[in-house]
Scaffold this motif. Structure first.
Motif, PDB file in Angstrom:
ATOM      1  N   GLU A   2      67.029  11.995  65.978  1.00 49.14           N
ATOM      2  CA  GLU A   2      66.619  10.690  66.468  1.00 49.14           C
ATOM      3  C   GLU A   2      66.134  10.789  67.909  1.00 49.14           C
ATOM      4  N   ILE A  12      59.717  -2.598  62.026  1.00 54.03           N
ATOM      5  CA  ILE A  12      60.167  -1.292  61.565  1.00 54.03           C
ATOM      6  C   ILE A  12      59.107  -0.776  60.599  1.00 54.03           C
ATOM      7  N   PRO A 194      54.803  -2.258  65.185  1.00 52.79           N
ATOM      8  CA  PRO A 194      56.056  -1.672  65.658  1.00 52.79           C
ATOM      9  C   PRO A 194      55.737  -0.506  66.594  1.00 52.79           C
ATOM     10  N   ILE A 212      60.862   7.217  60.631  1.00 57.68           N
ATOM     11  CA  ILE A 212      61.100   5.778  60.691  1.00 57.68           C
ATOM     12  C   ILE A 212      60.926   5.358  62.136  1.00 57.68           C
ATOM     13  N   ASP A 214      61.723   2.412  64.449  1.00 53.78           N
ATOM     14  CA  ASP A 214      62.571   1.227  64.473  1.00 53.78           C
ATOM     15  C   ASP A 214      62.467   0.585  65.855  1.00 53.78           C
ATOM     16  N   ARG A 217      65.522  -1.378  67.403  1.00 53.09           N
ATOM     17  CA  ARG A 217      66.608  -0.572  67.970  1.00 53.09           C
ATOM     18  C   ARG A 217      66.105   0.467  68.967  1.00 53.09           C
ATOM     19  N   GLN A 228      68.844   6.441  54.961  1.00 49.74           N
ATOM     20  CA  GLN A 228      68.134   5.830  56.087  1.00 49.74           C
ATOM     21  C   GLN A 228      66.826   5.193  55.633  1.00 49.74           C
ATOM     22  N   ALA A 232      65.794   1.223  55.808  1.00 48.11           N
ATOM     23  CA  ALA A 232      64.553   0.816  56.472  1.00 48.11           C
ATOM     24  C   ALA A 232      63.694  -0.029  55.537  1.00 48.11           C
ATOM     25  N   ARG A 235      65.098  -3.504  55.287  1.00 46.70           N
ATOM     26  CA  ARG A 235      64.813  -4.317  56.475  1.00 46.70           C
ATOM     27  C   ARG A 235      63.352  -4.738  56.518  1.00 46.70           C
TER      28      ARG A 235
END
Length: 552
Positions: A2, A12, A194, A212, A214, A217, A228, A232, A235
């Protein structure tokens, strides 16, 4: 793995990485040519080829993107650049080095002129890189075209890079550099993309890798697990469902209203704003009528434009800012003086007082448009610094029958005496971009101090709190119409500081509306208190998030 950065918006996205090519290294200084005519021929062919390519891409893009690329094509074909290249080759430089040095010299010249021309200096780097790439057979810089939807990963994006972004293909943006007020961040907010900005470690991402992005976040997940990915996708589906739901007015969890308005730059943008749920207009920039003109537009042209705007918002609030000339928007018929530091010179209300006839004609056109429509027209003046300026502007508006006159609070002086300024007018709107510039003594056009141009600065937030408190004391509404209002987390903090309306790019309305609906008044106040008590902008952002509902 990450990577964290600054999330832009609440979106996202899931997709495969396509990286923008890194900058081509500068051609070596010690390289020398032995065949001057051949090097001149190479350089000439490369300049022509790049100019033709830019024009072709512009033709395909159309609209404002075409204008940007046409301007770049003209840079590639500028006779003075070619003459400079020839001179440098005659001095022993290779074609690559001569092109690099000629464009660098041109860049320094534009940068020294300041304002709009200084902003164009960065475009020269892109043209120079394209010509050198052509000469060396390297991949040209710019947005990749992998042939499928992708997550664009780059060091940062220049305005010319964004001109051709295919929003049907680009799923999200990730950059290693940049901040919340960078060109990339502004583009992401305007387009509803995003984005995670300033994620330095994301440089490890490679082409074709699944990620991803996001934004809510502020993280990028590389090689995501099936779990994960499933979260995603869920969401994304929930967000799409919220977007499809009937649009409701902005309000906090307890029903406290917070008007969500649109920032617009032309009447044609009104339809889209209404579709996205704008409750009115918090900032209509009138500069589009005046820029690139040698004289002010006549009253009929202005009246027609204002009438079209107001007609799109029957019964709703429409705040029109009178001409904000000077600094990065120089207009010869308002102020043709050369100023060493135009951001601190005759701009905004100061320039209009010097050219009062221009302002009077604009107010007359606005009054005529108001009489022909049912919108709730409100007019405001830019760059107010004193109570006397406020009274002068309000008095002029009254002469033309405009009863709701307000001011932009963009200077620390106006923020610190906001109770007296607000007592002299009907409302105030805080321009966070300029308020940040003047509070932090950091020119918003200079990349070297871009890190200071952050509305999360506790000093800026404290000034906004002063204005919000003054509004409550004297019973006047206080809005925000700078980029800060489009940041969903910061929007909550602004409400906690006493702001009663938020105006932003229409694409940001949905995310801000959703975030506000999840907090109560006391939540917003706690988040604001935590942010103001922080030591710096990054710390303020983290402090607000830490005390937000659901953060635990």
């Amino acid at each position: 793995m990450e990577f964290t950065g600054i999330g832009i918006g609440e979106g996202i996205a899931v997709g495969r990485v396509a990286r923008m090519a890194d900058r081509i290294p500068d051609p070596p200084e010690d390289a020398r040519t032995v065949d001057e005519p051949a090097e001149v021929e190479r350089a000439t062919r490369a300049l022509v080829a790049v100019g033709e390519e830019l024009r072709s891409r512009g033709d395909r893009a159309g609209g404002s993107a075409q204008e940007v690329l046409e301007a770049q094509a003209l840079m590639a074909g500028d006779p003075s650049v070619l003459a400079d290249v020839r001179t440098r080759i005659a001095g022993g430089r290779t074609a690559e080095r001569a092109v690099h040095e000629a464009f660098a010299a041109y860049r320094e010249l534009l940068a020294s002129l300041g304002g709009y021309l200084a902003e164009r200096a960065a475009d020269l780097d892109d043209v120079s890189q394209r010509v050198v790439a052509h000469l060396t057979g390297s991949p040209a810089p710019g947005v990749p075209e992998p042939g499928h939807p992708f997550v664009l990963v780059a060091r940062d994006l220049a305005p010319a890079d964004t001109a051709l972004l295919d929003l049907e293909r680009v799923l999200a943006l990730v950059t290693f550099e940049g901040g919340p007020t960078s060109h990339t961040a502004i583009l992401a907010r305007e387009k509803g993309l995003p984005a995670v900005i300033g994620a330095a470690d994301a440089e490890a991402l490679v082409d074709g890798e699944s990620v991803i992005v996001d934004a809510a976040r502020g993280r990028v997940v590389g090689a995501p697990t099936p779990e994960q990915l499933a979260e995603a996708e869920q969401r994304i589906a929930e967000r799409a469902e919220r977007a499809a739901a009937p649009v409701a007015p902005g309000r906090l969890a307890d029903g406290t209203p917070v008007a969500l308005l649109a920032n617009l730059g032309a009447p044609d943008e009104a339809v889209r704003a209404v579709e996205l749920g704008a409750e009115g207009v918090g900032l209509f920039r009138t500069e589009f009528l005046f820029l690139d003109s040698q004289a002010a537009p006549d009253a009929d042209a202005q009246r027609e434009a204002y009438t079209r705007l107001l007609a799109a918002f029957p019964g709703r609030k429409v705040v029109v800012r009178v001409l904000d000339a000077g600094a990065d928007k120089p207009l010869a018929f308002v102020n043709d003086d050369e100023e060493a530091n135009p951001a601190l010179g005759l701009r905004g209300i100061r320039a209009l007082r010097r050219s009062e006839g221009v302002l009077r004609e604009q107010l007359a056109a606005l009054a005529a448009a108001d009489a022909a429509t049912s919108a709730d027209l409100q007019v405001m003046a830019p760059m107010i610094a004193t109570v006397e300026e406020t009274r002068w502007f309000v008095g002029l508006c009254r002469e033309y029958g405009l009863e709701s006159a307000g001011v932009m609070i963009e200077t620390p002086s106006a923020a610190l005496i906001a109770d007296r300024v607000l007592a002299a007018c009907e409302f105030a709107s805080i321009g966070t971009n300029d308020l940040t510039q003047y509070t932090m003594a950091a020119d918003r056009l200079l990349a070297s101090v871009a890190g200071l141009q952050d509305p999360w600065s506790p000093a800026v937030l404290r000034l906004i709190g002063e204005v919000g408190a003054a509004g409550r004391r004297v019973g006047r509404p206080v809005g925000v119409c700078g980029e800060a209002a489009a940041d969903p987390l910061l929007a909550v903090v602004l409400v906690g500081l006493g702001v009663t309306s938020l105006s932003m790019s229409p694409s940001a309305l949905g995310d801000v509306r959703t975030r506000l609906a999840g907090v109560g008044p006391r939540d917003a106040e706690r988040m604001a208190e935590a942010a103001v008590a922080a030591e710096g902008a990054d710390e303020a952002r983290r402090a607000a998030e830490a005390v937000a509902p659901g953060s635990g």
